[in-house]
Scaffold this motif. Structure first.
Motif, PDB file in Angstrom:
ATOM      1  N   ALA A  39     -47.445  20.803   1.806  1.00  0.00           N
ATOM      2  CA  ALA A  39     -48.094  22.115   1.910  1.00  0.00           C
ATOM      3  C   ALA A  39     -49.445  22.165   1.208  1.00  0.00           C
ATOM      4  CB  ALA A  39     -47.166  23.180   1.329  1.00  0.00           C
ATOM      5  N   VAL A  40     -49.619  21.405   0.108  1.00  0.00           N
ATOM      6  CA  VAL A  40     -50.875  21.517  -0.650  1.00  0.00           C
ATOM      7  C   VAL A  40     -51.993  20.688  -0.016  1.00  0.00           C
ATOM      8  CG1 VAL A  40     -49.686  21.992  -2.808  1.00  0.00           C
ATOM      9  CG2 VAL A  40     -50.309  19.639  -2.253  1.00  0.00           C
ATOM     10  N   GLY A  41     -51.675  19.773   0.901  1.00  0.00           N
ATOM     11  CA  GLY A  41     -52.703  18.988   1.569  1.00  0.00           C
ATOM     12  C   GLY A  41     -53.065  17.733   0.795  1.00  0.00           C
ATOM     13  N   GLY A  42     -53.395  16.690   1.543  1.00  0.00           N
ATOM     14  CA  GLY A  42     -53.788  15.439   0.915  1.00  0.00           C
ATOM     15  C   GLY A  42     -52.629  14.589   0.450  1.00  0.00           C
ATOM     16  N   ARG A  43     -51.424  15.127   0.518  1.00  0.00           N
ATOM     17  CA  ARG A  43     -50.213  14.438   0.086  1.00  0.00           C
ATOM     18  C   ARG A  43     -50.417  13.696  -1.234  1.00  0.00           C
ATOM     19  NH1 ARG A  43     -46.163  14.853   3.409  1.00  0.00           N
ATOM     20  NH2 ARG A  43     -44.983  13.259   2.298  1.00  0.00           N
ATOM     21  N   PRO A  44     -50.685  14.429  -2.316  1.00  0.00           N
ATOM     22  CA  PRO A  44     -50.818  13.772  -3.628  1.00  0.00           C
ATOM     23  C   PRO A  44     -49.492  13.131  -4.035  1.00  0.00           C
ATOM     24  CG  PRO A  44     -50.712  16.148  -3.875  1.00  0.00           C
ATOM     25  CD  PRO A  44     -50.832  15.882  -2.407  1.00  0.00           C
ATOM     26  N   PRO A  45     -49.498  12.196  -4.951  1.00  0.00           N
ATOM     27  CA  PRO A  45     -48.250  11.549  -5.364  1.00  0.00           C
ATOM     28  C   PRO A  45     -47.232  12.562  -5.874  1.00  0.00           C
ATOM     29  CG  PRO A  45     -50.150  10.384  -6.260  1.00  0.00           C
ATOM     30  CD  PRO A  45     -50.668  11.648  -5.653  1.00  0.00           C
ATOM     31  N   ALA A  46     -45.957  12.271  -5.625  1.00  0.00           N
ATOM     32  CA  ALA A  46     -44.897  13.171  -6.067  1.00  0.00           C
ATOM     33  C   ALA A  46     -44.951  13.377  -7.580  1.00  0.00           C
ATOM     34  CB  ALA A  46     -43.536  12.620  -5.644  1.00  0.00           C
ATOM     35  N   ALA A  47     -45.267  12.305  -8.334  1.00  0.00           N
ATOM     36  CA  ALA A  47     -45.317  12.427  -9.795  1.00  0.00           C
ATOM     37  C   ALA A  47     -46.392  13.416 -10.225  1.00  0.00           C
ATOM     38  CB  ALA A  47     -45.570  11.063 -10.426  1.00  0.00           C
ATOM     39  N   LEU A  48     -47.508  13.463  -9.488  1.00  0.00           N
ATOM     40  CA  LEU A  48     -48.568  14.409  -9.826  1.00  0.00           C
ATOM     41  C   LEU A  48     -48.099  15.834  -9.577  1.00  0.00           C
ATOM     42  CD1 LEU A  48     -51.597  14.607 -10.686  1.00  0.00           C
ATOM     43  CD2 LEU A  48     -52.134  14.770  -8.248  1.00  0.00           C
ATOM     44  N   ILE A  49     -47.432  16.070  -8.433  1.00  0.00           N
ATOM     45  CA  ILE A  49     -46.914  17.406  -8.138  1.00  0.00           C
ATOM     46  C   ILE A  49     -45.871  17.806  -9.183  1.00  0.00           C
ATOM     47  CG2 ILE A  49     -45.568  18.754  -6.478  1.00  0.00           C
ATOM     48  CD1 ILE A  49     -48.379  18.395  -5.571  1.00  0.00           C
ATOM     49  N   GLU A  50     -44.979  16.877  -9.538  1.00  0.00           N
ATOM     50  CA  GLU A  50     -43.950  17.185 -10.532  1.00  0.00           C
ATOM     51  C   GLU A  50     -44.578  17.504 -11.878  1.00  0.00           C
ATOM     52  OE1 GLU A  50     -41.462  13.779 -10.452  1.00  0.00           O
ATOM     53  OE2 GLU A  50     -40.343  14.412  -8.668  1.00  0.00           O
ATOM     54  N   GLY A  51     -45.607  16.735 -12.264  1.00  0.00           N
ATOM     55  CA  GLY A  51     -46.292  17.023 -13.526  1.00  0.00           C
ATOM     56  C   GLY A  51     -46.969  18.377 -13.504  1.00  0.00           C
ATOM     57  N   ALA A  52     -47.579  18.715 -12.365  1.00  0.00           N
ATOM     58  CA  ALA A  52     -48.225  20.029 -12.242  1.00  0.00           C
ATOM     59  C   ALA A  52     -47.199  21.149 -12.317  1.00  0.00           C
ATOM     60  CB  ALA A  52     -49.001  20.095 -10.928  1.00  0.00           C
ATOM     61  N   LEU A  53     -46.048  20.956 -11.666  1.00  0.00           N
ATOM     62  CA  LEU A  53     -44.994  21.982 -11.716  1.00  0.00           C
ATOM     63  C   LEU A  53     -44.453  22.152 -13.123  1.00  0.00           C
ATOM     64  CD1 LEU A  53     -43.175  21.031  -8.399  1.00  0.00           C
ATOM     65  CD2 LEU A  53     -44.338  23.204  -8.856  1.00  0.00           C
ATOM     66  N   ASP A  54     -44.273  21.054 -13.831  1.00  0.00           N
ATOM     67  CA  ASP A  54     -43.804  21.162 -15.222  1.00  0.00           C
ATOM     68  C   ASP A  54     -44.800  21.956 -16.064  1.00  0.00           C
ATOM     69  OD1 ASP A  54     -41.476  19.764 -14.743  1.00  0.00           O
ATOM     70  OD2 ASP A  54     -42.279  17.835 -15.396  1.00  0.00           O
ATOM     71  N   ARG A  55     -46.088  21.708 -15.858  1.00  0.00           N
ATOM     72  CA  ARG A  55     -47.104  22.436 -16.638  1.00  0.00           C
ATOM     73  C   ARG A  55     -47.126  23.908 -16.228  1.00  0.00           C
ATOM     74  NH1 ARG A  55     -51.660  20.663 -19.584  1.00  0.00           N
ATOM     75  NH2 ARG A  55     -53.217  22.303 -19.854  1.00  0.00           N
ATOM     76  N   LEU A  56     -47.043  24.172 -14.931  1.00  0.00           N
ATOM     77  CA  LEU A  56     -47.013  25.560 -14.474  1.00  0.00           C
ATOM     78  C   LEU A  56     -45.771  26.289 -14.995  1.00  0.00           C
ATOM     79  CD1 LEU A  56     -48.201  25.058 -10.789  1.00  0.00           C
ATOM     80  CD2 LEU A  56     -49.414  26.344 -12.569  1.00  0.00           C
ATOM     81  N   ALA A  57     -44.630  25.575 -15.039  1.00  0.00           N
ATOM     82  CA  ALA A  57     -43.404  26.199 -15.561  1.00  0.00           C
ATOM     83  C   ALA A  57     -43.559  26.532 -17.036  1.00  0.00           C
ATOM     84  CB  ALA A  57     -42.220  25.267 -15.343  1.00  0.00           C
ATOM     85  N   ALA A  58     -44.185  25.619 -17.800  1.00  0.00           N
ATOM     86  CA  ALA A  58     -44.405  25.869 -19.226  1.00  0.00           C
ATOM     87  C   ALA A  58     -45.308  27.081 -19.434  1.00  0.00           C
ATOM     88  CB  ALA A  58     -45.012  24.633 -19.888  1.00  0.00           C
ATOM     89  N   GLU A  59     -46.205  27.325 -18.479  1.00  0.00           N
ATOM     90  CA  GLU A  59     -47.108  28.484 -18.565  1.00  0.00           C
ATOM     91  C   GLU A  59     -46.494  29.736 -17.941  1.00  0.00           C
ATOM     92  OE1 GLU A  59     -50.793  27.340 -16.790  1.00  0.00           O
ATOM     93  OE2 GLU A  59     -51.205  25.752 -18.253  1.00  0.00           O
ATOM     94  N   GLY A  60     -45.253  29.612 -17.431  1.00  0.00           N
ATOM     95  CA  GLY A  60     -44.574  30.761 -16.845  1.00  0.00           C
ATOM     96  C   GLY A  60     -45.079  31.150 -15.477  1.00  0.00           C
ATOM     97  N   ARG A  61     -45.749  30.215 -14.782  1.00  0.00           N
ATOM     98  CA  ARG A  61     -46.346  30.555 -13.485  1.00  0.00           C
ATOM     99  C   ARG A  61     -45.439  30.184 -12.315  1.00  0.00           C
ATOM    100  NH1 ARG A  61     -52.269  28.002 -14.300  1.00  0.00           N
ATOM    101  NH2 ARG A  61     -52.539  28.656 -12.109  1.00  0.00           N
ATOM    102  N   VAL A  62     -44.459  29.291 -12.535  1.00  0.00           N
ATOM    103  CA  VAL A  62     -43.454  28.964 -11.522  1.00  0.00           C
ATOM    104  C   VAL A  62     -42.107  28.838 -12.219  1.00  0.00           C
ATOM    105  CG1 VAL A  62     -45.091  27.764 -10.000  1.00  0.00           C
ATOM    106  CG2 VAL A  62     -43.775  26.466 -11.698  1.00  0.00           C
TER     107      VAL A  62
END
Length: 622
Positions: free
Chosen positions: A444-467
């Motif tokens: 969905a985000v385009g460019g098909r970034p590595p899964a580890a990058l998406i997971e790292g971004a989600l972990d950071r967003l979760a820590a910030e309370g955004r997801v």
């Protein structure tokens, strides 16, 4: 300071070393019989801050590989030219070698001055200054000396002292290219060379690379003096101990490195230096004190790909020399990427990346991060550059670390916005679904970034309370899908049974029987609970209550052994489940990325323990 000799055979290099230090470096009977240096020789002179060492190298063309092993471990050079003969073939070859290897400190020593008149000495000095023009030694002083009469030796010692620079603070992990290895009675195996980075202390653990033999530093001599600690810039002899250490296992061409630097590579991309014509397709690579066959593949834009016959622990910035099939010096090079991709090495994007990688550490990282969507494998970059403080390095660049990758603030902001937009769009389109899992988010985000990058971004967003994590899916905080009342009633009965089972995963058909439900609707409800984040399907058809995941994290932390690893039996006891269920849970944790398998044991990823806790709950052991 460690210097080295260079120059044509029989131009007085060894006699000069003897005049400077009092040491005859021709220690082999064959060398004394033939009157020529065959092996590397070593001598030291001076005391305290004025102490210096000299590596005496062969001048004969047949021993160019030995000469190259010697100059790999020096900081400055004494380029020797007989005043009565002037520059000869190996003078020119050695000068080219020194220039290609980037050696820019040294002195031209006109030896045998007692055999030449002043006019001859002046003519040879002028000839050498002309040869030096355009090289790194262009400004090197030219001094005439005689090892026989002692004339000029005092002035040469003063010039050597003037070459000295203030010692830089040692940085990086320890790394030593072995140019000499031997067995010492009463001590055992000793490996010696220039310590090019870091510090070594008695008791340190090192690896003999590329063989991968672990060893312990039993003793040290730094610049020919006993030492407890040796710092970069010193010539160091390391007495090694260890189960795999025996006579013959360490040889010239090996490296002694910190275990974190042991990553031998058989491929490297280099920036070419001093190319004078077409590159041969095959030749000999010299790097450190090692040499061996290599295939050379020009990439364009001044870069080439190397395929080594033997994997070596190369790092970015290593200087290399390439010789052709006939032994001729072809060119030099600097390693830009010791871990290049297998494909696409000639694309414009890759060549632009290589141009960035060829820069110094901070400049290289800044250039890579500045590319649209630019990301860097942080651990790989830190190892390739032997960074002392990777965390501080990325902080200085204001980079963001996501799942092992470093990205710029702009890239992070764009990725975070794309993830939030993708989740919002999915919630609008499927309001009864819990969210999107990582594979769907990648698409969905385009460019098909590595899964580890998406997971790292989600972990950071979760820590910030955004997801918020909802089982295997992720959702925005305001999204709350609900079950229909009838299904909610079934779900609550099943969740009650799961809660009673604690950390013992239950099979769906057993739960259905206990709850008095048909098996298929029960399984469908359990899987919907897993999508909503209220349960976890830890194996096909086997479930755990999500409310108990913090207890699972606590059991993992409690089961860690002294070495930090979790083994099945202690985990079984901490979780209060049988061995089979313990294995089921550990395998699920592997798939979740919370643990990493190490044989039968597991390494707990502390940065992933948060995946076992609700967003508002503390993470055990963190």
């Amino acid at each position: 300071m460690i210097l080295g000799t260079a120059g044509h055979v029989d131009h007085g290099k060894t006699a000069l070393v003897r005049a400077l230090t009092g040491v005859d470096t021709d220690r082999l009977a064959e060398e004394r019989r033939r009157g020529m240096t065959i092996e590397l020789g070593f001598a030291y002179a001076g005391e305290g801050a004025a102490r210096f060492g000299i590596v005496d190298v062969p001048g004969h063309e047949r021993f160019i590989a030995t000469m190259l092993a010697g100059v790999a471990g020096i900081e400055a050079v004494l380029l020797c030219v007989a005043a009565d003969e002037g520059p000869r073939a190996q003078t020119l070859e050695h000068l080219r070698v020194l220039d290609l290897l980037g050696l820019a400190r040294g002195i031209v020593v006109l030896t045998r001055a007692d055999r030449a008149d002043p006019a001859r000495i002046a003519a040879v000095a002028a000839e050498m200054r002309a040869l030096l023009a355009g090289t790194g030694l262009a400004d090197a002083p030219v001094l005439a000396v005689s090892a026989v009469t002692g004339a000029g030796i005092a002035a040469l010692k003063a010039a050597i002292a003037a070459l000295r620079r203030p010692a830089a603070a040692p940085s990086g992990r320890p790394r030593l290219a072995v140019d000499r290895a031997f067995v010492l009675n009463g001590a055992g195996v000793v490996a010696a060379g220039l310590l090019s980075a870091g510090r070594l202390s008695v008791g340190d653990r090192v690896v003999v690379s590329p063989a991968g033999i672990p060893a312990r530093v039993r003793g040290l001599r730094a610049n020919d003096r006993p030492a407890e600690v040796a710092a970069a810039g010193a010539r160091v002899a390391v007495n090694l101990a260890g189960e795999g250490i025996a006579p013959g296992v360490v040889a010239r061409g090996d490296w002694l490195v910190d275990p974190a630097l042991h990553a031998p590579t058989a491929r490297a991309d280099i920036r070419l230096v001093g190319v004078a014509g077409p590159l041969p397709r095959a030749g000999t690579l010299h790097v450190g004190a090692a040499h061996g066959p290599v295939r050379i593949d020009p990439l364009g834009e001044g870069f080439a790909a190397l395929a080594l016959s033997r994997a070596l622990p190369l790092l970015a910035g290593d200087r290399v020399l390439l010789r052709g099939p006939a032994g001729e010096v072809v060119c030099g090079g600097v390693v830009a990427d010791p871990a290049p991709p297998a494909r696409g090495r000639r694309t414009p994007e890759r060549l632009a990346e290589l141009a960035a990688l060829a820069l110094a550490d901070h400049a290289a990282a800044a250039a890579l991060l500045a590319r649209p969507g630019g990301r860097i494998d942080a651990a790989l970059f830190a190892r390739a550059r032997n960074l002392s403080d990777p965390a501080g390095f990325w902080r200085d660049l204001d980079a963001v670390l996501l799942g092992g990758a470093a990205v710029s603030r702009a890239t992070w902001s764009a990725l975070a916005a794309s993830i939030e937009a993708a989740l919002a769009a999915h919630h609008r389109a499927a309001p009864h679904e819990p969210g999107l899992a990582v594979p769907a988010l990648r698409a969905a985000v385009g460019g098909r970034p590595p899964a580890a990058l998406i997971e790292g971004a989600l972990d950071r967003l979760a820590a910030e309370g955004r997801v918020v994590r909802a089982g295997p899916a992720w959702r925005l905080p305001g999204h709350a899908p609900a079950l229909a009342p009838a299904e909610r009633a079934r779900a609550d009965r099943l969740l009650g049974l799961l809660a009673a089972a604690r950390l013992r995963p239950r099979a769906a058909h057993d739960l259905a029987a206990e709850a008095g439900l048909p098996p298929e609707p029960a399984l469908a409800t359990l899987r919907r609970l897993a999508r909503l984040g209220e349960a976890a399907e830890v194996a096909p058809g086997r479930f755990l209550a999500a409310a108990l995941l913090p207890d699972l994290a606590a059991a993992l932390v409690a089961a860690r052994g002294p070495d930090g690893l979790v083994r099945p039996a202690p985990f079984r006891d901490a979780a209060g489940c049988g061995r089979n269920m313990a294995i089921v849970l550990l395998e699920w944790l592997d798939r979740l990325g919370v643990t990493v398998r190490r044989g039968e044991a597991r390494l707990v990823r502390a940065d992933r323990l948060g995946r076992l806790a609700p967003p508002s709950a503390p993470v055990p052991g963190s």
